[in-house]
Design a protein around this motif. Structure first.
Motif, PDB file in Angstrom:
ATOM      1  N   MET A   4     -16.347  18.958  52.155  1.00  0.00           N
ATOM      2  CA  MET A   4     -16.189  19.821  50.998  1.00  0.00           C
ATOM      3  C   MET A   4     -16.960  21.090  51.250  1.00  0.00           C
ATOM      4  N   VAL A  12      -4.472  21.523  49.667  1.00  0.00           N
ATOM      5  CA  VAL A  12      -4.003  20.400  48.872  1.00  0.00           C
ATOM      6  C   VAL A  12      -2.494  20.466  48.708  1.00  0.00           C
ATOM      7  N   ASN A 118      -4.991  15.668  39.072  1.00  0.00           N
ATOM      8  CA  ASN A 118      -6.031  16.541  38.514  1.00  0.00           C
ATOM      9  C   ASN A 118      -6.115  16.324  37.007  1.00  0.00           C
ATOM     10  N   CYS A 197      -4.154  27.012  48.149  1.00  0.00           N
ATOM     11  CA  CYS A 197      -5.008  26.214  47.266  1.00  0.00           C
ATOM     12  C   CYS A 197      -5.001  26.705  45.825  1.00  0.00           C
ATOM     13  N   TYR A 247     -15.131  17.723  42.186  1.00  0.00           N
ATOM     14  CA  TYR A 247     -14.113  17.595  43.234  1.00  0.00           C
ATOM     15  C   TYR A 247     -14.310  16.243  43.908  1.00  0.00           C
ATOM     16  N   ASN A 249     -12.952  13.803  47.053  1.00  0.00           N
ATOM     17  CA  ASN A 249     -12.106  13.465  48.204  1.00  0.00           C
ATOM     18  C   ASN A 249     -12.036  11.948  48.283  1.00  0.00           C
ATOM     19  N   THR A 251     -10.640   8.854  50.441  1.00  0.00           N
ATOM     20  CA  THR A 251     -10.033   8.446  51.706  1.00  0.00           C
ATOM     21  C   THR A 251      -9.677   6.969  51.635  1.00  0.00           C
ATOM     22  N   ARG A 259      -6.843  12.086  49.570  1.00  0.00           N
ATOM     23  CA  ARG A 259      -6.414  12.857  48.403  1.00  0.00           C
ATOM     24  C   ARG A 259      -7.600  13.684  47.937  1.00  0.00           C
ATOM     25  N   GLN A 260      -7.320  14.896  47.447  1.00  0.00           N
ATOM     26  CA  GLN A 260      -8.405  15.635  46.798  1.00  0.00           C
ATOM     27  C   GLN A 260      -8.000  15.900  45.364  1.00  0.00           C
ATOM     28  N   LYS A 262      -9.428  16.947  41.202  1.00  0.00           N
ATOM     29  CA  LYS A 262     -10.405  17.797  40.528  1.00  0.00           C
ATOM     30  C   LYS A 262     -10.446  17.426  39.058  1.00  0.00           C
ATOM     31  N   ASN A 368      -1.994  14.453  44.295  1.00  0.00           N
ATOM     32  CA  ASN A 368      -2.443  15.343  45.372  1.00  0.00           C
ATOM     33  C   ASN A 368      -2.651  14.574  46.673  1.00  0.00           C
ATOM     34  N   LEU A 370      -4.394  15.495  50.503  1.00  0.00           N
ATOM     35  CA  LEU A 370      -5.196  16.581  51.031  1.00  0.00           C
ATOM     36  C   LEU A 370      -4.495  17.371  52.119  1.00  0.00           C
TER      37      LEU A 370
END
Ligand code: ADP
Ligand code: MG
Length: 393
Positions: A4, A12, A118, A197, A247, A249, A251, A259-260, A262, A368, A370
């Motif tokens: 990050m 994304v 998100n 982004c 935020y 992340n 995995t 995935r990311q 928010k 999302n 990444l």
């Protein structure tokens, strides 16, 4: 492994399938304060149940109200009441605490967030209506920002065998169209449109946290750095927007997919300024001070509610930052804060109408992912592993 990095959103992408969802609109009525109770103002909000309220109800429940008034006068008085019925996703009355609000508003967002969507929450309402109390709360009754992040950590704990989580938070303020980092001394920060982004805040520091308690420390630090401490009911703090973002992340340990997502929690400036243009008298003179960002937010909400094609996100810092939360890929909860005292008649009326419009807004949510490359890498890894298995047979 994706990091990050400072001030960036990573690349994304979203899955192609998505679904439409409405903004969830919640109303919270705060208890009347000492002043309001003592001044014996009329109560202009009647909560019927957890979904319906009546603004400016007729006064028939009070037998003394029409005392000594002739029938003709009574009819006139009755007509003067608006008696407007409003329906929302959820209404919290004066008996609710921040935990009730959390349970009924943002708790459900956590599953969606960890699923790859998100999420945004914003508190709207006039100064003194209870926005900061709802978002930040106090030691006895922490606000929904803390409770939501605590829930997030508890969910992460449960899933940690299957997935790895990396969390970073940012906390910024928009005051007089200046963006300032609340967690890290900096000059005014600039927003940049990044093709892939969306909008990013250049130079905004992302701070990693390991548990919800660390968040409390960060929130306290950030609040000290606000233009004015948000719990002081004063001019400055009521004109600034505080935007707190997490935020994450995620995995997947099995296939390496990342995935990311928010989560945004926003304490907006006092809305009495947004409606000031429509007012006469003393308020009208404040015209010059009207908060550009809040006004732009109102315009965007109106346009989105009307289904307009061109939405003017570019009109202000706030709407640029919230573009995602309003018209984009985001699940959004709006908490409209009001008080029942007739002293705040106009503000409450405006907030309810505003919230009522927001109900019409639909966002298009997608999960999302990444980055495509990572996805492919994970896929190759899976194929390799399967090949090995076949060789074993
Ligand atoms: P805003 O941020 O909308 O300007 P605040 O959250 O600062 O308003 O609230 C104004 C005052 O009312 C504060 O003293 C706060 O503690 C109190 N207050 C607001 N909402 C509630 C509530 N639901 N219960 C008890 N006190 C409240
Ligand atoms: Mg406040």
């Amino acid at each position: 492994k994706p990091s990050m990095s400072e001030g960036t959103g990573l690349s994304v992408q979203t899955e192609s399938a998505g679904s439409q969802t409405s903004i969830k609109v919640i109303v919270r009525l705060r208890p009347q304060n000492q002043n309001e109770m003592q001044s014996n103002h009329k109560t202009v909000v009647k909560v019927v149940d957890d979904k319906m309220l009546i603004f400016d109800p007729k006064e028939e429940q009070n037998p003394f109200f029409y005392h000594g008034v002739a029938q003709k006068g009574r009819d006139l008085l009755k007509k003067q009441n608006k008696e407007l019925q409003f329906i929302f996703d959820k209404i919290f009355d004066v008996t609710s605490d921040n935990n009730d609000v959390f349970e009924g508003s943002t708790k459900d967002l956590i599953c969606n967030l960890l699923d790859g969507y998100n999420c945004s929450v914003f508190a709207y309402g006039a100064t003194g209506a209870g926005k900061t109390h709802t978002m930040l709360g106090n030691g006895d009754d922490p606000g929904i920002t803390y409770r939501t992040v605590a829930e997030l950590f508890s969910e992460i704990e449960k899933q940690s065998e299957q997935r790895e989580f990396n969390l970073g938070v940012t906390y910024l303020e928009i005051y007089n169209e200046n963006v300032q980092d609340l967690l890290h001394k900096s000059g005014p920060l600039h927003l940049r449109d990044d093709g892939r982004c969306g909008v990013i805040v250049a130079g905004l520091k992302i701070i990693t946290i390991q548990n919800a308690e660390e968040l409390l420390t960060l929130l306290a630090k950030g609040n000290k750095n606000r233009t004015q401490h948000p719990t002081d009911a004063n001019e400055e703090s009521s004109r600034s927007h505080a935007v707190f973002q997490v935020y994450i992340n995620i995995t997947n340990r099995l296939d390496g997919q990342v995935r990311q997502v928010k989560l945004s929690m926003i304490d907006l400036a006092g809305s009495e300024r947004a409606s000031a243009t429509g007012c006469k008298g003393a308020r009208f003179k404040e015209g010059a001070n009207i908060n550009k960002s809040l006004l732009a937010l109102g315009n965007c909400i109106n346009k989105l509610a009307d289904g307009a094609k061109h939405i003017t996100y570019r009109d202000s810092k706030l709407t640029r930052l919230l573009k995602d939360s309003l018209g984009g890929n985001c699940q959004t909860v709006m908490i409209a804060n009001i008080t029942s005292s007739s002293f705040s008649y106009e503000d409450t009326y405006n907030t309810l109408r505003y919230a009522n419009r927001a109900k019409k807004i639909k966002t298009h949510i997608k999960k999302n992912i990444l980055s495509c490359e990572l996805h492919v890498t994970a896929y190759i890894k899976m194929v390799e592993e399967q090949k090995k298995e076949i060789n074993y047979l």
